[in-house]
Design a protein around this motif. Structure first.
Motif, mmCIF file in Angstrom:
data_model
loop_
_atom_site.group_PDB
_atom_site.id
_atom_site.type_symbol
_atom_site.label_atom_id
_atom_site.label_comp_id
_atom_site.label_asym_id
_atom_site.label_seq_id
_atom_site.Cartn_x
_atom_site.Cartn_y
_atom_site.Cartn_z
ATOM 1 N N ASP A 18 0.808 -1.287 0.034
ATOM 2 C CA ASP A 18 0.096 0.020 -0.037
ATOM 3 C C ASP A 18 0.839 1.318 0.180
ATOM 4 O O ASP A 18 0.470 2.209 -0.725
ATOM 5 C CB ASP A 18 -0.954 -0.092 1.265
ATOM 6 C CG ASP A 18 -0.363 -0.016 2.534
ATOM 7 O OD1 ASP A 18 0.667 -0.818 2.724
ATOM 8 O OD2 ASP A 18 -0.457 0.889 3.464
ATOM 9 N N GLY A 22 1.258 4.166 -2.941
ATOM 10 C CA GLY A 22 0.968 5.495 -2.791
ATOM 11 C C GLY A 22 2.307 6.216 -3.251
ATOM 12 O O GLY A 22 1.978 7.330 -3.891
ATOM 13 N N SER A 80 -4.129 2.636 -3.289
ATOM 14 C CA SER A 80 -3.279 2.695 -2.136
ATOM 15 C C SER A 80 -3.997 2.799 -1.022
ATOM 16 O O SER A 80 -4.030 1.817 -0.008
ATOM 17 C CB SER A 80 -2.126 3.823 -2.295
ATOM 18 O OG SER A 80 -1.675 3.766 -0.661
#
Length: 127
Positions: A18, A22, A80
């Motif tokens: 994640d 991002g 994300s």
């Protein structure tokens, strides 16, 4: 391409998927801003009157690239935030595909981002 990676302990590290997603989104947004700057720079150049209309139409593709980068940046930010936490990837096989040192640092959540400065002085060299 192990030599590109900045951190010697990267062989044993893992990346949170994640956080990586991002960082990819942020990098895409940064590239969209750079693309916008390029588009503005080209638009103020004086060669537009003497350039073939087909070449000008081709250069207008930069706007499409900018819009796509902006969209992809927003998409990756959304991915994300929706991604399950705790999914880990081995850092070395992922980051070893990158050639640019700055990109490795900018995508690695455990490294400081590299901010490129605009150089006001010096000679401009076309690639």
């Amino acid at each position: 391409m192990k030599h590109v990676l900045a951190s010697p302990s990267i062989e044993r590290r893992h990346l949170a998927l994640d956080a990586l997603a991002g960082r990819v989104g942020e990098e895409l947004e940064t590239l969209a801003r750079v693309s916008t700057e390029i588009q503005r720079a080209i638009s103020i150049c004086k060669f537009a009157d003497a350039t073939d209309p087909n070449a000008i139409r081709g250069l207008q593709g930069i706007d499409r690239v900018t819009q796509a980068l902006e969209d992809l940046g927003r998409l990756m930010a959304a991915v994300s935030s929706e991604m399950p936490r705790g999914i880990q990837l081995r850092a070395l096989p992922i980051l070893s595909h990158l050639r640019l040192h700055e990109l490795v640092a900018n995508l690695d959540p455990e490294q400081e981002k590299v901010l490129l400065r605009h150089e006001d002085d010096g000679e401009v060299m076309w690639l």
